[in-house]
Structures are given as C-alpha cells and as structure tokens.
Write an enzyme that holds these catalytic residues in place. Structure first.
Site, mmCIF file in Angstrom:
data_model
loop_
_atom_site.group_PDB
_atom_site.id
_atom_site.type_symbol
_atom_site.label_atom_id
_atom_site.label_comp_id
_atom_site.label_asym_id
_atom_site.label_seq_id
_atom_site.Cartn_x
_atom_site.Cartn_y
_atom_site.Cartn_z
ATOM 1 N N LEU A 1 0.836 -1.204 0.000
ATOM 2 C CA LEU A 1 0.000 0.000 0.000
ATOM 3 C C LEU A 1 0.869 1.252 0.000
ATOM 4 O O LEU A 1 2.054 1.193 0.322
ATOM 5 C CB LEU A 1 -0.901 -0.008 1.239
ATOM 6 C CG LEU A 1 -1.872 -1.197 1.356
ATOM 7 C CD1 LEU A 1 -2.688 -1.076 2.630
ATOM 8 C CD2 LEU A 1 -2.795 -1.268 0.148
ATOM 9 N N CYS A 2 0.240 2.371 -0.323
ATOM 10 C CA CYS A 2 0.902 3.678 -0.282
ATOM 11 C C CYS A 2 1.514 3.876 1.093
ATOM 12 O O CYS A 2 0.853 3.588 2.077
ATOM 13 C CB CYS A 2 -0.123 4.777 -0.568
ATOM 14 S SG CYS A 2 0.352 6.409 0.021
ATOM 15 N N PRO A 3 2.718 4.346 1.241
ATOM 16 C CA PRO A 3 3.597 4.916 0.210
ATOM 17 C C PRO A 3 4.635 3.943 -0.339
ATOM 18 O O PRO A 3 5.522 4.358 -1.064
ATOM 19 C CB PRO A 3 4.315 6.016 0.996
ATOM 20 C CG PRO A 3 4.544 5.385 2.334
ATOM 21 C CD PRO A 3 3.340 4.493 2.577
ATOM 22 N N MET A 4 4.536 2.651 0.012
ATOM 23 C CA MET A 4 5.642 1.745 -0.299
ATOM 24 C C MET A 4 5.973 1.613 -1.795
ATOM 25 O O MET A 4 7.151 1.600 -2.157
ATOM 26 C CB MET A 4 5.425 0.369 0.355
ATOM 27 C CG MET A 4 5.402 0.404 1.874
ATOM 28 S SD MET A 4 6.642 1.486 2.593
ATOM 29 C CE MET A 4 8.127 0.611 2.169
ATOM 30 N N ASP B 1 -2.134 -1.675 -5.556
ATOM 31 C CA ASP B 1 -2.742 -0.493 -4.920
ATOM 32 C C ASP B 1 -3.193 0.485 -6.008
ATOM 33 O O ASP B 1 -2.385 0.993 -6.771
ATOM 34 C CB ASP B 1 -1.723 0.177 -3.988
ATOM 35 C CG ASP B 1 -2.304 1.426 -3.328
ATOM 36 O OD1 ASP B 1 -3.542 1.495 -3.193
ATOM 37 O OD2 ASP B 1 -1.525 2.315 -2.955
#
Lengths: 77, 156
Positions: free
Chosen positions: A13-16, A40
C-alpha cells in the site's frame, strides 16, 4: 511494453510502491525503463505525480483485473 | 532542494503513521525532509523504558506517558491498548510498515529527525532516554527558519 527492470509491489500500500520506485530508479541508468507491478489503485495517480516531482518520464500503465503495470523511464540522474 | 517540514506534536500511532507516510513520500520525491518532534511526539524517539525524569512529578508523568515507537496509543478506540494491538495486526496483514519500521525507513532515506529541547527539559529527559541516530536537539526558531525556506510545512 518492454522494461529493463521489474519491481514487485504486489500487495503493498501507499507509500511503499513510490518509496521502492524511488530507491530502484536511483540504482538504474539513464535511458532504462522500469516496470512497477502493483495492486494499490493509488498508483494510477501517484506514479504520474511522482514522475512530475522527480522529472522522470511516465510512459503509461497497463491495467488487468485490478493489477497494474506502470512504466517509468529514467531520463535524469 | 525543496524542503518538506513536519511538526510531529502528536504521539498517537495513527497520526504519527500519517506523518511518516508523508515524510517518506516527500523524501522519495527528492525533497529534503525535516521532522520536528515535540511534546507527545517525542515518545516516538524515546527508548522503551519504565520511566525517566529527575523529580517525582516527571517520573510519574513519564511512567503514564509510555515511551517507545512500539507503544503509541491510538487517537480513537484506544481501549486501554486493545485498539493499537488490533490495528498493529491489521497493518501487518495489509503489509503496512509499523512505526518502528517507518522510523528505520525514514533514517535510511536521510530524513532529519529533530527533537524539541523545551519538552526535553521540562519532562526531565536526558539524551540517554532517546534512540540513536537523532540528528539534533533544537527549538522553535530552528524549525521556523526551515519553514521559511521550505516549500511545504505541516503540523500534526
């Protein structure tokens, strides 16, 4: 689309996906293309935004059954 | 380089998570990032200890005010720690990094961590109460100067 490197961000998921993209691009050479595989949905707007911020080239996205392949070309150091 | 500055006033896990998400993203967008931890936010940078402080009031407060990035409460549904425990499991299931992992990630991205000296003093902390790798201890003027030079500055 053909890519020189692939980055697996499935399930992240954000920010990965963006953090990993930045890290990966840093290690690549100018002119090379990176394919980021993600699930995502935020990546659809986040990757163009990231490219705009960093000056890298956003080549496009392929979408299939909630899986995204995003292509970024490294155009500057 | 454009600057992104954020004051981390809150010591709530959910708010600190939001701060780290923005900070690590900003660093990934080639911005220079400064995180200024103050008040409850300092708990993120404190080592896990039973208590600290120089007098009885400070010791009592620092016992109530649990230290350590792994022991932050939730701003809602804390339920004596049941809320954060549930949230940690849910985050793990969704592969979202924990606050401790975000802290390491942030350090790796070169994000500057600054601790507020005023909170530090009146809470009776010593440098030994904090984790390694803190960039500096500073006051409001330091942060405001960063804000003046900065492109984006937030407070959470």
């Amino acid at each position: 689309m053909k890519a020189d490197e692939t980055l697996d961000c499935f399930g992240l998921l954000c920010p990965m996906p963006i953090v990993k993209t930045a890290e990966k691009i840093k290690a690549m050479r100018v002119g090379q293309v990176l394919e980021v595989d993600a699930t995502d949905v935020g990546i659809k707007s986040d990757m163009p935004a990231w490219c705009k911020a960093t000056g890298q080239e956003y080549l496009g996205i392929e979408e299939k059954a909630a899986e995204y392949k995003v292509y970024v070309k490294k155009v500057r150091q | 380089m454009e600057k992104f500055n954020i004051v981390v006033f809150s010591g709530d896990m959910d708010k600190v998570l939001a701060a780290f998400i923005l900070a690590t993203t900003a660093a990934s967008m080639n911005m220079e990032v400064n995180m200024f931890f103050t008040f409850w936010g300092l708990n993120v940078l404190r080592k896990k200890k039973f208590t600290s402080g120089k007098n009885i009031l400070q010791k009592l407060m620092n016992w109530l005010n649990k230290s350590g990035a792994s022991r932050l409460p939730l701003s809602k549904f804390n339920m004596l720690g049941a809320g954060p425990a549930m949230m940690k499991i849910m985050m793990k299931q969704a592969k979202v990094p924990s606050i401790e992992e975000f802290l390491q990630l942030a350090k790796g991205l070169g994000i500057k961590m600054v601790a507020c000296t005023t909170t530090f003093s009146f809470m009776g902390f010593t440098e030994k109460d904090f984790i390694d790798g803190l960039d500096s201890f500073a006051g409001a003027a330091t942060f405001l100067q960063l804000v003046r030079e900065g492109k984006i500055s937030y407070f959470i």
